[in-house]
Design an enzyme around this catalytic site. Structure first.
Site, PDB file in Angstrom:
ATOM      1  N   SER A 426       0.813  -1.217   0.000  1.00 51.84           N
ATOM      2  CA  SER A 426       0.000   0.000   0.000  1.00 51.84           C
ATOM      3  C   SER A 426       0.842   1.261   0.000  1.00 51.84           C
ATOM      4  CB  SER A 426      -0.924   0.017   1.227  1.00 51.84           C
ATOM      5  OG  SER A 426      -0.160  -0.037   2.420  1.00 51.84           O
ATOM      6  N   HIS A 447      -2.194  -3.190  -6.070  1.00 49.76           N
ATOM      7  CA  HIS A 447      -2.688  -2.728  -4.771  1.00 49.76           C
ATOM      8  C   HIS A 447      -4.207  -2.794  -4.696  1.00 49.76           C
ATOM      9  CE1 HIS A 447      -3.359   0.829  -1.819  1.00 49.76           C
ATOM     10  NE2 HIS A 447      -3.392  -0.322  -1.178  1.00 49.76           N
ATOM     11  N   GLU A 459      -4.975  -0.531  -7.936  1.00 47.53           N
ATOM     12  CA  GLU A 459      -3.895   0.250  -8.525  1.00 47.53           C
ATOM     13  C   GLU A 459      -2.843  -0.701  -9.079  1.00 47.53           C
ATOM     14  OE1 GLU A 459      -3.752   4.332  -5.847  1.00 47.53           O
ATOM     15  OE2 GLU A 459      -2.729   2.569  -5.083  1.00 47.53           O
ATOM     16  N   ASN A 497      -3.736   6.575  -1.682  1.00 51.49           N
ATOM     17  CA  ASN A 497      -3.273   6.819  -0.310  1.00 51.49           C
ATOM     18  C   ASN A 497      -2.539   8.153  -0.192  1.00 51.49           C
ATOM     19  OD1 ASN A 497      -4.391   4.528   0.729  1.00 51.49           O
ATOM     20  ND2 ASN A 497      -2.511   3.316   0.674  1.00 51.49           N
TER      21      ASN A 497
END
Length: 706
Positions: A426, A447, A459, A497
């Site tokens: 992540s 991800h 992702e 993120n």
């Protein structure tokens, strides 16, 4: 007349109108030309006294009619345009309803929106038993009301309560479910669907049972109708929090028109369609539709060789994420291996996959037999037995670079040369991980977002040696398993993120200033977010959030610095939902019981009253600024990819069209001024607008102009 879009045949006095004729697209839609040709054919049929029946069918293998052409809808500029367009469609479908002979829609494949509205204009609908046959009115998901008579005819077909459920949710119905509702008269094998349509010309549709009869009688009662609409409105407000206009407009039209005749009812429906189709909210939802359609086509680096075939999978790591990934593979026929170090760890993975499958069983989307078969297809193990047969490995172990690199060096010796190896990291550098492999061209980041079975985004993270064939194969695989992929370049936090971090960081600073936790979370909920930052941090894990925050801070600097408050919570073992105590207290089922009073006691005793709009500006301005730096750094290529990632990755409110579309609508110059004001009054590092954003404003451009 010459057939261009609709085939026309007469056999034994039965007219057969076939959609998708001379059409190269896989999905047939009702564009202007098709609607005009249909209207002309119907005029012919009204004049033909020898016709004994009409069957509507499709030449396409996967589509009956996918509804009105959304490009046509999006081109409408005024309410009058929208209302006129709806009236034109209603007029054509009225011609079907007014034919004096039996009419049947023989549905095979997708039958949505205008396609179902056309079918409802017929005396009966029959459908194929193919799993790809789906019926529904999904207009509400585009911020629209069904505009070709759907809200008028569906209640008269299946009763008001069931019709409201279908229309307000936009759900798609399989053929057998549609038959149980009374929407479909018969379900047959696809090879026989066209011929079987004629068996229903006698008007002998099976009448509903006692329960269905009672439902129709009840909904015909004035007071019963009032209660039905009241309950429906309460349900809509509970689910949408009043953010979405379309469901409430649909209820208004249906309730006001329930006793009206066809012409006056349809006039109200078309007027409502006109109002909604040009609203900012509907335009935003249409924008998301187009983004999603674009995302279905791979547009990354062009491949020159053969693509890896990803048929059998393996999950490295069997925790919550590993078990979720194993579930995804098993649910898509990949008979996955699931490796971890101990039987106890494997048990956690089995528990997660079983829970995901059982949820589908409870929702009646899977039988017990399917559950048993798919769950048993996951083979847990502590060694590498069978890895030589694997096509795709997804690593989901602890977020530690050295451990990951060691595992990749090891697993590379256990798989074939053409096996694709990926990491579910992540936040750690995929570029650095790739150095652990002898053949880094077959490695990439993959991800997933937690929980895997619910979150649609993936992702795909690149590095400088990854092969285009690897990326395209992973992209195609994501689409196959019904995930939405976004290709991103390596960088701290990647895409989602990285932009999410200011959302959670700023909440910590606001708490330290004395702003109550409830006010912060409520302000974000009232903006349209699915949960506030404190609640979200509990969901992610406060310890995980703290760790990712440090990685991103180390990589990007002080503009994404975080409040030290999270560290204080981790020290006291307040980790969030995972151990039942975070900002909130959770019961054994993971339900919120209330705020954690011990955490409240750690906050300033003097509470600071802050305007809700100011809280929202404090939280969302740094997110917009960071999204601008993401584009400047080339992490993704377009504003649409940013918005797609945030909508599907963190649930950014779809009715706003995405973070950057929202920023464009607010005005970049205004947002820059708001950032500069807070750079002076709050924090220079966190609020100073980036050069990319200022350059856009200086050139009078928007994010979507780039």
């Amino acid at each position: 007349m010459e057939s261009k879009r609709i085939s026309f045949e007469i056999e034994e006095s039965i007219a057969y109108l076939g959609f998708g004729y001379n059409c190269t697209k896989s999905m047939t839609t009702l564009d202007e030309e098709t609607l005009q040709e249909l209207s002309d054919r119907l005029d012919e049929l009204h004049k033909n006294k020898d016709i004994k029946g009409v069957v509507f069918w499709s030449h396409k293998d996967r589509c009956f009619l996918a509804g009105a052409d959304i490009n046509l809808i999006s081109s409408m500029k005024t309410e009058s345009d929208g209302a006129s367009g709806a009236e034109a469609g209603q007029t054509i479908f009225n011609k079907i309803e007014d034919l004096k002979v039996p009419t049947i829609a023989a549905v095979h494949g997708v039958c949505l929106g205008g396609g179902l509205e056309l079918s409802l204009s017929c005396k009966a609908i029959v459908a194929s038993d193919d799993k790809g046959t789906m019926l529904g009115l999904p207009e509400v998901k585009l911020g629209l009301i069904p505009g070709f008579g759907g809200t008028y005819r569906l209640p008269r077909k299946i009763g008001l309560p069931k019709a409201l459920d279908v229309i307000l949710t936009g759900k798609m119905l399989k053929a057998k479910k549609a038959k149980r509702l009374g929407l479909v008269a018969g379900v047959y094998p696809k090879e026989r669907i066209k011929k079987m349509a004629s068996f229903h010309f006698g008007g002998d549709e099976k009448k509903g049972g006692l329960k269905e009869s009672l439902e129709h009688i009840a909904s015909d009662n004035f007071f019963a109708k009032k209660i039905i609409f009241q309950k429906a409105r309460e349900s809509v407000l509970k689910k949408t929090k009043g953010f979405y206009q379309a469901p409430l407009k649909i209820l208004d039209v249906m309730e006001a028109g329930i006793m009206k005749g066809r012409s006056s009812y349809l006039a109200a429906e078309s007027q409502a369609f006109g109002e909604l189709c040009v609203s900012e909210q509907s335009k935003n939802l249409q924008h998301i539709f187009f983004m999603t359609e674009t995302a279905k086509k791979y547009s990354g680096p062009e491949s020159s060789g053969n693509l890896p075939r990803l048929k059998k999978g393996a999950a490295l790591g069997a925790g919550t994420m590993g078990g979720g990934i194993a579930w995804l593979m098993a649910n898509n026929g990949m008979a996955p291996l699931m490796k971890d170090l101990t039987p106890e760890a494997l048990e956690l993975g089995y528990k997660q996959s079983s829970s995901n499958f059982m949820g589908a069983v409870k929702r009646k989307r899977m039988t017990r037999d399917e559950f048993e078969r798919k769950q048993r297809s996951i083979q847990g193990q502590v060694g590498y037995d069978g890895f030589e047969r694997v096509d795709l490995v997804i690593e989901a172990i602890v977020e530690n670079m050295n451990i990951k690199k060691s595992v990749f060096s090891e697993v590379e010796t256990k798989v074939r040369k053409d096996c694709v190896i990926t990491s579910n990291t992540s936040s750690l550098s995929v570029q650095e991980m790739s150095t652990a492999l002898e053949n880094p061209e077959r490695f990439a980041g993959l991800h997933f977002f937690n929980p895997v079975h619910m979150m649609p985004l993936v992702e795909i993270i690149t590095h400088d040696k990854v092969a285009p064939e690897t990326l395209e194969a992973l992209y195609n695989w994501c689409m196959k398993v019904k995930k939405t992929p976004v290709i991103v370049k390596d960088g701290p936090g990647f895409l989602v993120n990285r932009i999410l971090m200011p959302f959670m960081n700023e909440a910590g600073f606001l708490l330290e200033e004395g702003v109550p936790m409830k006010d912060i979370d409520d302000a974000c909920l009232n903006f349209g977010m699915p949960m506030g930052p404190c609640r979200l941090l509990d969901e992610v894990g406060i310890d995980v959030g703290e760790k990712v925050a440090k990685i991103i801070h180390d990589g990007l600097g002080d503009r994404v610095k975080s409040s030290p408050f999270s560290s204080k919570l981790v020290e006291k073992n307040f980790l969030g939902k995972k151990n039942g105590k975070g900002f909130y207290i959770y019961d054994k089922r993971g339900k919120v019981e209330g705020p954690n009073e011990e955490v409240q006691a750690m906050l300033p005793k003097t509470k600071k009253k802050m305007d809700e709009t100011e809280i929202q500006m404090r939280i969302f301005l740094p997110m917009i600024n960071e999204a601008a730096t993401v584009l400047a750094d080339g992490i993704v290529e377009s504003a649409a990819q940013v918005d797609l990632g945030l909508i599907f990755g963190i649930g950014f409110p779809p009715f706003r069209g995405g973070l950057l579309r929202y920023a464009d609508s607010e005005g970049l110059e205004r947002l820059i001024k708001a950032m500069e004001d807070r750079a002076e009054s709050v924090d220079k590092d966190r609020y100073t607008p980036c050069d990319f954003l200022k350059d856009l404003a200086a050139q009078k451009k928007k994010f979507y102009d780039v």
